[in-house]
Design a protein around this motif. Structure first.
Motif: not given
Length: 176
Positions: A123, A117, A127, A114, A130-131
């Motif tokens: 991100r 990202q 997003a 996390c 969701r990933n």
């Protein structure tokens, strides 16, 4: 905006500062890649003619374009390499170097992913959620937890990815 491109851990006071600098460096890396690609495409492929040309300005304009791109490319490449080194440093905090696994040895992997990202891939929270099929609040907590652990342990210890037993010893020494 001036990006701090230092790869010396001592130049960062906390994990947020390091990862924010790495985020800016990653954005700049993507912009440089795009700009260099655009410059190369703008030159296009020119058909070479073997006939004597009276108009030399067209050829010299093309040559000037290539020369300016090469100079710009060299300058941008230097900045790109500095940005890439900072990106690699941030990754090493999360995932270690060589045989160490960095922070990912100490916290659950999702917290590191996390953080990667959010900061390095830029991100959005939505997003990221969701990933990983998690709520946004959990994504935020994962990142906060990872940064807090890095700050608590120190950047060097996070990169080293001290094992659980070593971590317990380290935490005892820190409390004394």
């Amino acid at each position: 905006m001036q990006i701090k491109r230092s790869t010396h851990l001592a130049d960062y006071t906390n994990a947020h500062e390091l990862f924010s600098a790495a985020r800016d460096a990653c954005k700049e890396m993507r912009a440089i890649e795009y700009e260099l690609k655009r410059l190369k495409e703008r030159e296009g492929l020119k058909a070479q003619s073997y006939e004597m040309s009276v108009r030399t300005s067209e050829h010299s304009d093309f040559t000037r374009q290539i020369d300016s791109r090469l100079v710009l490319t060299q300058r941008k490449r230097e900045v790109y390499e500095q940005d890439k080194a900072l990106y690699q440093l941030a990754l090493s905090v999360l995932y270690g170097e060589g045989t160490s696994h960095g922070l990912s040895e100490l916290v659950h992997l999702q917290a590191c992913e996390c953080t990667e990202q959010h900061y390095l891939l830029d991100r959005s929270w939505q997003a990221i959620a969701r990933n990983f099929a998690i709520p946004v609040i959990t994504a935020r907590r994962n990142v906060r937890y990872a940064l807090d652990m890095v700050d608590y342990l120190g950047l060097e210890h996070a990169i080293a990815g001290v094992g659980q037993a070593t971590l317990d010893d380290f935490l005892k020494q820190k409390d004394e």
